[in-house]
Motif scaffolding. Structure first.
Motif, short mmCIF file in Angstrom:
data_model
loop_
_atom_site.label_atom_id
_atom_site.label_comp_id
_atom_site.label_asym_id
_atom_site.label_seq_id
_atom_site.Cartn_x
_atom_site.Cartn_y
_atom_site.Cartn_z
N GLU A 23 0.86 -1.19 0.00
CA GLU A 23 0.00 0.00 0.00
C GLU A 23 0.89 1.23 0.00
O GLU A 23 1.73 1.38 0.87
N ASP A 24 0.70 2.11 -0.99
CA ASP A 24 1.56 3.29 -1.07
C ASP A 24 1.06 4.45 -0.23
O ASP A 24 1.79 5.38 0.04
N GLU A 25 -0.21 4.41 0.18
CA GLU A 25 -0.74 5.53 0.95
C GLU A 25 -0.47 5.31 2.43
O GLU A 25 -1.06 4.43 3.07
N ASP A 67 -2.71 -3.69 -2.87
CA ASP A 67 -3.42 -2.58 -3.50
C ASP A 67 -3.24 -2.67 -5.01
O ASP A 67 -2.17 -3.02 -5.51
N ALA A 69 -3.63 -0.11 -7.25
CA ALA A 69 -2.97 1.07 -7.83
C ALA A 69 -1.70 1.39 -7.05
O ALA A 69 -1.76 1.86 -5.91
#
Ligand code: CA
Length: 246
Positions: A23-25, A67, A69
């Protein structure tokens, strides 16, 4: 170059299942990681697809939350690459939750998917469910049992209850392939490539014919198959016992 951005939060419960959270967020990854740890999991976070692949190889997680995206590409590509080597449970996280996303995710071998925004409790329940299901991948020579079907992969013999089934080589290979991922959908592409050792380019009539023969030998009723379930447009699933419990 990715190593700096790998975070592995302290305070993880020792010995709990390891969740790889891709997860990049940060605003999602960090609180969710802490929630997982409170629920008894160990966690490791990857913020890119490249990190996900390297962490998967280095840490051998028990489950991956992926995720769709990612900053360096599409989570589906990560899923495809991990699936080439491993049956580790993968839960896809999608923002849109369209049917197409879901189908593509399952086609690539994801076990489940959740739609953002998700509740922590819901995802933890899904993680527990895929872990319970398990993914037995016994080496050749071990016996495998799915419902009342018993497969001796070393001797290449199959019994349903006490009755031994006479399967052809391809029928046996097909059943063994499905049994090794019992409870999960195995794509047509995977079956063609694993059982027929062929790249898939559209027509899988051979596969349908063999599935038909296998069903007949297993005693599946076409209207109410107890063993091999068709997942339209995707592939087939050998129903594990837990799926049949209503
Ligand atoms: Ca993202």
């Amino acid at each position: 170059m990715y190593e700096n951005s790998v975070i592995s939060l302290p305070g993880a419960a020792a010995g709990g299942p390891l969740v790889l959270l891709v997860e990049d967020e940060r605003s999602i990854a960090e609180p969710f990681s802490r929630a997982l740890q409170r629920a008894g999991f160990r966690t490791t976070v990857a913020r890119t697809g490249a990190e996900a692949i390297s962490q998967f190889a280095a840490r051998a997680p028990d489950v991956i939350l992926l995720d769709l995206a990612l900053p360096d590409g599409d989570g589906r590509e990560v899923c495809r690459r991990i699936r080439r080597d491993s049956g580790v449970p993968i839960i896809m996280v999608t923002a849109s939750g369209t049917v197409t996303d879901r189908v593509v995710g399952l086609e690539l071998g994801a076990d489940d998917y959740v739609v953002k925004p998700f509740s922590t409790g819901e995802v933890i329940a899904r993680i527990r469910a895929v872990l319970r299901r398990g993914h037995p991948k016994p080496p050749d020579g071990e016996a495998l049992r799915v419902q009342d079907v018993r497969i001796d992969s070393g001797a290449r013999r199959v019994w349903r209850g006490d009755v031994e089934l006479e399967l052809t080589r391809k029928e046996f290979d097909l059943l063994l392939r499905l049994a090794r991922d019992a409870g999960r959908v195995v794509t047509r592409e995977a079956l063609m490539s694993d059982v027929w050792d062929m790249n898939w380019f559209g027509s899988t009539k051979t596969l349908d014919v063999h599935i038909g023969w296998l069903r007949r030998k297993l005693g599946d009723d076409p209207a109410d198959p107890g063993y091999i379930r068709t997942v339209r447009g995707i592939g087939f699933c050998l129903a594990a016992e837990w799926e049949r419990a209503q």
